[in-house]
Motif scaffolding. Structure first.
Motif, PDB file in Angstrom:
ATOM      1  N   LYS A 177      30.334  27.762   5.177  1.00 40.85           N
ATOM      2  CA  LYS A 177      31.067  28.283   3.779  1.00 40.85           C
ATOM      3  C   LYS A 177      31.903  27.277   3.291  1.00 40.85           C
ATOM      4  O   LYS A 177      31.981  26.627   2.268  1.00 40.85           O
ATOM      5  N   ARG A 178      32.774  26.778   4.210  1.00 37.73           N
ATOM      6  CA  ARG A 178      33.827  25.732   3.907  1.00 37.73           C
ATOM      7  C   ARG A 178      32.940  24.303   3.658  1.00 37.73           C
ATOM      8  O   ARG A 178      33.624  23.717   2.720  1.00 37.73           O
ATOM      9  N   GLY A 203      29.189  20.765  -1.505  1.00 36.12           N
ATOM     10  CA  GLY A 203      28.085  21.490  -2.137  1.00 36.12           C
ATOM     11  C   GLY A 203      26.853  21.175  -1.374  1.00 36.12           C
ATOM     12  O   GLY A 203      26.756  20.519  -0.227  1.00 36.12           O
ATOM     13  N   ASN A 255      31.624  24.687   0.105  1.00 38.78           N
ATOM     14  CA  ASN A 255      32.627  24.532  -0.756  1.00 38.78           C
ATOM     15  C   ASN A 255      33.170  23.196  -0.999  1.00 38.78           C
ATOM     16  O   ASN A 255      33.305  22.844  -2.249  1.00 38.78           O
ATOM     17  N   LYS A 256      33.334  22.590   0.072  1.00 36.79           N
ATOM     18  CA  LYS A 256      33.856  21.177  -0.123  1.00 36.79           C
ATOM     19  C   LYS A 256      32.839  20.063  -0.741  1.00 36.79           C
ATOM     20  O   LYS A 256      32.955  19.360  -1.607  1.00 36.79           O
TER      21      LYS A 256
END
Length: 82
Positions: free
Chosen positions: A26-27, A33, A30-31
């Motif tokens: 997820k991280r 794509g 988020n960073k």
């Protein structure tokens, strides 16, 4: 005087300690794509109709791919923000 409970051990030198594969993914998404992630790690589940469930299933079954995700996570230095 000895106690029955061991003292909690912290792992300041292990950026993956306490971080689940799902949290890492997820991280990273988020960073970077999905597109950026697929450019950094050449895995089809990141480029062909990417989704968390499919990617997590693949990474859990494929040690070499999980290793690449863990390495990118460490290099992205998310753990310094905690």
């Amino acid at each position: 005087m000895p106690t029955d409970k061991p003292e909690p051990r912290e792992h300041p030198n292990d950026p993956l300690h306490g971080v689940t594969l799902e949290m890492m993914l997820k991280r990273l998404v988020n960073k970077y794509g999905w597109d950026g992630l697929s450019k950094r790690i050449k895995i089809k589940c990141f480029s062909n109709e990417p989704n968390f469930k499919g990617a997590l299933n693949f990474l859990r079954k494929t040690p070499w791919a999980r290793s690449k995700v863990e390495e990118l996570y460490k290099n992205s230095r998310f753990w310094t923000d905690i």
